[in-house]
Structure formats: structure tokens, C-alpha cells
Design a protein around this motif. Sequence first.
Motif, PDB file in Angstrom:
ATOM      1  N   SER A  29      -2.544  -9.927   6.369  1.00  0.00           N
ATOM      2  CA  SER A  29      -1.653 -10.873   7.034  1.00  0.00           C
ATOM      3  C   SER A  29      -1.163 -11.878   6.001  1.00  0.00           C
ATOM      4  N   VAL A  30      -0.750 -13.055   6.466  1.00  0.00           N
ATOM      5  CA  VAL A  30      -0.279 -14.116   5.566  1.00  0.00           C
ATOM      6  C   VAL A  30      -1.253 -15.283   5.671  1.00  0.00           C
ATOM      7  N   PRO A  31      -1.981 -15.616   4.602  1.00  0.00           N
ATOM      8  CA  PRO A  31      -1.990 -15.006   3.263  1.00  0.00           C
ATOM      9  C   PRO A  31      -3.277 -14.231   2.992  1.00  0.00           C
ATOM     10  N   THR A  32      -4.036 -13.860   4.029  1.00  0.00           N
ATOM     11  CA  THR A  32      -5.333 -13.210   3.840  1.00  0.00           C
ATOM     12  C   THR A  32      -5.422 -11.970   4.732  1.00  0.00           C
ATOM     13  N   TRP A  33      -6.652 -11.459   4.903  1.00  0.00           N
ATOM     14  CA  TRP A  33      -6.866 -10.370   5.847  1.00  0.00           C
ATOM     15  C   TRP A  33      -6.494 -10.809   7.257  1.00  0.00           C
ATOM     16  N   HIS A  34      -5.936  -9.873   8.044  1.00  0.00           N
ATOM     17  CA  HIS A  34      -5.740 -10.160   9.462  1.00  0.00           C
ATOM     18  C   HIS A  34      -7.095 -10.052  10.145  1.00  0.00           C
ATOM     19  N   PRO A  35      -7.450 -11.021  11.026  1.00  0.00           N
ATOM     20  CA  PRO A  35      -8.776 -10.967  11.654  1.00  0.00           C
ATOM     21  C   PRO A  35      -8.955  -9.784  12.598  1.00  0.00           C
ATOM     22  N   THR A  36      -7.856  -9.264  13.154  1.00  0.00           N
ATOM     23  CA  THR A  36      -7.928  -8.074  14.019  1.00  0.00           C
ATOM     24  C   THR A  36      -6.821  -7.112  13.595  1.00  0.00           C
ATOM     25  N   LEU A  37      -5.806  -7.002  14.412  1.00  0.00           N
ATOM     26  CA  LEU A  37      -4.616  -6.213  14.110  1.00  0.00           C
ATOM     27  C   LEU A  37      -3.474  -6.822  14.903  1.00  0.00           C
ATOM     28  N   ALA A  38      -2.363  -7.066  14.248  1.00  0.00           N
ATOM     29  CA  ALA A  38      -1.215  -7.636  14.945  1.00  0.00           C
ATOM     30  C   ALA A  38      -0.811  -6.757  16.128  1.00  0.00           C
ATOM     31  N   LEU A  39      -0.288  -7.385  17.181  1.00  0.00           N
ATOM     32  CA  LEU A  39       0.206  -6.596  18.311  1.00  0.00           C
ATOM     33  C   LEU A  39       1.312  -5.652  17.874  1.00  0.00           C
ATOM     34  N   THR A  40       2.192  -6.145  17.015  1.00  0.00           N
ATOM     35  CA  THR A  40       3.240  -5.266  16.498  1.00  0.00           C
ATOM     36  C   THR A  40       2.646  -4.165  15.634  1.00  0.00           C
ATOM     37  N   GLY A  41       1.551  -4.486  14.924  1.00  0.00           N
ATOM     38  CA  GLY A  41       0.875  -3.471  14.127  1.00  0.00           C
ATOM     39  C   GLY A  41       0.232  -2.411  14.996  1.00  0.00           C
ATOM     40  N   ALA A  42      -0.393  -2.849  16.115  1.00  0.00           N
ATOM     41  CA  ALA A  42      -0.980  -1.893  17.052  1.00  0.00           C
ATOM     42  C   ALA A  42       0.096  -1.003  17.653  1.00  0.00           C
ATOM     43  N   GLU A  75       0.474   8.290  -1.665  1.00  0.00           N
ATOM     44  CA  GLU A  75       1.199   8.738  -0.468  1.00  0.00           C
ATOM     45  C   GLU A  75       0.927   7.774   0.683  1.00  0.00           C
ATOM     46  N   VAL A  76       2.004   7.266   1.289  1.00  0.00           N
ATOM     47  CA  VAL A  76       1.908   6.349   2.417  1.00  0.00           C
ATOM     48  C   VAL A  76       2.893   6.794   3.493  1.00  0.00           C
ATOM     49  N   SER A  77       2.772   6.186   4.673  1.00  0.00           N
ATOM     50  CA  SER A  77       3.761   6.394   5.729  1.00  0.00           C
ATOM     51  C   SER A  77       4.461   5.067   5.991  1.00  0.00           C
ATOM     52  N   LEU A  78       5.788   5.084   5.983  1.00  0.00           N
ATOM     53  CA  LEU A  78       6.610   3.903   6.228  1.00  0.00           C
ATOM     54  C   LEU A  78       7.234   4.044   7.611  1.00  0.00           C
ATOM     55  N   VAL A  79       6.700   3.276   8.561  1.00  0.00           N
ATOM     56  CA  VAL A  79       7.072   3.411   9.972  1.00  0.00           C
ATOM     57  C   VAL A  79       7.487   2.048  10.507  1.00  0.00           C
ATOM     58  N   SER A  80       8.510   2.023  11.346  1.00  0.00           N
ATOM     59  CA  SER A  80       8.958   0.766  11.941  1.00  0.00           C
ATOM     60  C   SER A  80       9.005   0.893  13.455  1.00  0.00           C
ATOM     61  N   ALA A  81       8.094   0.172  14.126  1.00  0.00           N
ATOM     62  CA  ALA A  81       8.089   0.048  15.584  1.00  0.00           C
ATOM     63  C   ALA A  81       7.375  -1.250  15.893  1.00  0.00           C
ATOM     64  N   GLY A  82       8.080  -2.214  16.440  1.00  0.00           N
ATOM     65  CA  GLY A  82       7.519  -3.545  16.573  1.00  0.00           C
ATOM     66  C   GLY A  82       7.742  -4.331  15.299  1.00  0.00           C
ATOM     67  N   ASN A  83       7.215  -3.852  14.213  1.00  0.00           N
ATOM     68  CA  ASN A  83       7.467  -4.346  12.855  1.00  0.00           C
ATOM     69  C   ASN A  83       7.368  -3.166  11.900  1.00  0.00           C
ATOM     70  N   PRO A  84       7.985  -3.255  10.732  1.00  0.00           N
ATOM     71  CA  PRO A  84       7.828  -2.191   9.734  1.00  0.00           C
ATOM     72  C   PRO A  84       6.457  -2.271   9.076  1.00  0.00           C
ATOM     73  N   TYR A  85       5.792  -1.115   8.923  1.00  0.00           N
ATOM     74  CA  TYR A  85       4.456  -1.058   8.348  1.00  0.00           C
ATOM     75  C   TYR A  85       4.355   0.016   7.273  1.00  0.00           C
ATOM     76  N   VAL A  86       3.488  -0.261   6.287  1.00  0.00           N
ATOM     77  CA  VAL A  86       3.068   0.729   5.305  1.00  0.00           C
ATOM     78  C   VAL A  86       1.657   1.150   5.704  1.00  0.00           C
ATOM     79  N   PHE A  87       1.481   2.398   6.111  1.00  0.00           N
ATOM     80  CA  PHE A  87       0.159   2.889   6.487  1.00  0.00           C
ATOM     81  C   PHE A  87      -0.442   3.651   5.303  1.00  0.00           C
ATOM     82  N   VAL A  88      -1.674   3.257   4.962  1.00  0.00           N
ATOM     83  CA  VAL A  88      -2.364   3.781   3.790  1.00  0.00           C
ATOM     84  C   VAL A  88      -3.611   4.519   4.248  1.00  0.00           C
ATOM     85  N   SER A  89      -3.888   5.667   3.636  1.00  0.00           N
ATOM     86  CA  SER A  89      -5.086   6.440   3.965  1.00  0.00           C
ATOM     87  C   SER A  89      -6.298   5.894   3.211  1.00  0.00           C
TER      88      SER A  89
END
Length: 348
Positions: free
Chosen positions: A246-259, A170-184
Motif C-alpha cells: 500500500s502507501v507507503p508500507t504493507w497493506h494490513p489486509t487487502l484493498a477492496l479493489t484489490g480483492a 512473469e506477472v499478470s497485469l489486470v485492471s478491475a476496480g484498480n489496476p494490479y500487478v499480480f506476482v507468483s
Amino acid sequence: MIGHLAYAVGSPCPTLVLDARHLPRQREPLLAALTEARRWLAAAGGEHVLKIALIEPSTHPLFDLDYRFVQALPGDPAGFDLRGSCGHSVLCAITAAAETGVLPRLGPGMRVRVNVLNNGDCLACEVEEVTRGTTGFTMHFLHAPPKPVSRLLLTGRPTTALDVDGERVEVSLVSAGNPYVFVSASGARISGADELFGDDPDLFDRLVRIRGAAAAHLGWPAESVFPKVAVTVPAGGGRIAARAVSVPTWHPTLALTGAACLGAAIGIPGTVPWLAAREARYDGGAIHVDTPGGSVEVLAAVRVRDREREIAWITVGNRRVVLHGSFLIESLAHFQFKETVECLSVSA
């Protein structure tokens, strides 16, 4: 052609900023030019630069800057994705534009209004401080008129079941800034925040597979970097913890669009981030999100009108940009030269 390199602190890599007025308008000739730019950049030691911002003064009366984001794909100089945006890259673009005269010089209190051509986002970027070498920003993602939060759900539901390696996730598919898959935490197969920031290749691979399953569920190209994917778990004390690929590894923080997308999702009952925030005893207002590279504060203005929740704006603060410098991209020199000759011919 003159290129400008800037780095937003917390971003996976610097951004190459180019003046769109000196580049082809048609997609294929444009991508061919950007391919040449990447080859030249790689030869100069800049193969790690995977973000490109195309800018020009906006002709729209409500905006100062037109911005188009190009995500370069690693390993292939001709590989690009134009589907989404990048908040860190926007701030790099503003900083470079001010240094080159496309925008006025930046100063505290100044606001730059950006028209994101990729997805129609409206951004107001407020300058908080300007010091030698760095510029501080707060970014506002605007929704005018306010948008019903139900329209941010890519499947129309707070959670969606994906088939990942024969398992229901189960995930949440949300788009604001960019589309994201949020995983628990359970979807990521971790126990909580303590495991989230470790060097775990199995966690990374699982998130990549979940992202791929989400793209297939949405009918999006498998080679696209969208939707993005992030784990959100309760961290206690009204805070949540998040980690993104991120591309192609872990994001060091969180994208602004992701936040921004996370801030919006917290205001949508039933989503994975909403559940994480409730478990963390979040009681409204700005939320603090812990990431591997520090904490980010996000405030989403959500109201209820006619029994439906709407979002008016999302604010992400305390972002800093460092301008690295400008240089001649020799493989694109003919574009700017052609533009100069045409201008001189008109003047004559």
C-alpha cells in the motif's frame, strides 16, 4: 469547511471525507485546497491520513452518490494521485454522507449506488447491519453489460514478462476496480504461503521494484501509486493467500479493489491468480483469500457467451466502517462560508 473522518476496518488509514460542492471544480485550485487541508490535518496530528473522498449527491438517475478518490502521497502535502479508486474509502464516504444528510440514514437492506468519477466504476453497496458506532457492508462491483475478461488484461495477455534488475519476471497485469500487478511465489522469490506474511524487507523492496517495472512497461508515471502490486500463492483447501503493498508500507489486509481485481483475475485462464487457484484446488464459486489481517471472501460472476468469458459482477463481503467524527478544517473555512453566502444571496 467541515471534514468527516471514517475508518474502514482493514484499511491502511482513515479516510477524510469532504463535500465536493464546497470545493473548486478545476483541478489545480482543487489540489491547492486539498494541500491546505493536509497541512491543517498534519498540524492536528492527522499526517497519517492519506485517503480523501470527495462526495456529492449524484445527478445521474442510476446513482445516489458521486465519488472521487484522491490518494495523498506521503512526505509531500502537495502530492496527490487521482488515477484510481479505493473501495474502503467508498464505504467511509457512504457512512459520512448518511451522517450528514447527503444520503438518507443507513439501515439493513439499504443499497447505495455509487458513481466512481475517477474510473467510471459502478458500485452497489449493501448495508448488512448498523450498530452503535459501526456499519457493515457488502460491496458489488457491477459490469453492465458484462465485460469480456480479455478487456481486463492491460497488455492483452494473461502474463507479461517484466525486466526487473536484469531478471525476467512473469506477472499478470489486470485492471478491475484498480489496476494490479499480480506476482507468483517464484516471481516474489518465496517458497509459498508460509513465507508470505513474515516481516521481510527484501520481499517488500522486490515488490516495489516489480511495481515500478510494471509502471514503466505500461508507460505510466513513476510517481503514481498505480498499478498496485500483490503476491498471490496457493494456500490449499481451495484457498489462496495474498499480500499487497500500500502507501507507503504493507497493506494490513487487502484493498477492496484489490480483492475485486483478484476475483476477476481468478476467472481469466493463464493469469498468476488463476494458476494459484488451480494449484490450491479451487473448484469455483466464492474463493477465500487469506491476508495478514484475516480472510476475505470474493465471488466473481463469470459466464461464457459466444465462446468468450465475460464478467458481470464481483462481490466482496463482510466490510465494516467506524465513523470517527466531524470537525472544522479552518484552512478551508472560506470555501463553505462563500457557498453559504451565495445561497443566502440567491434566496434573498
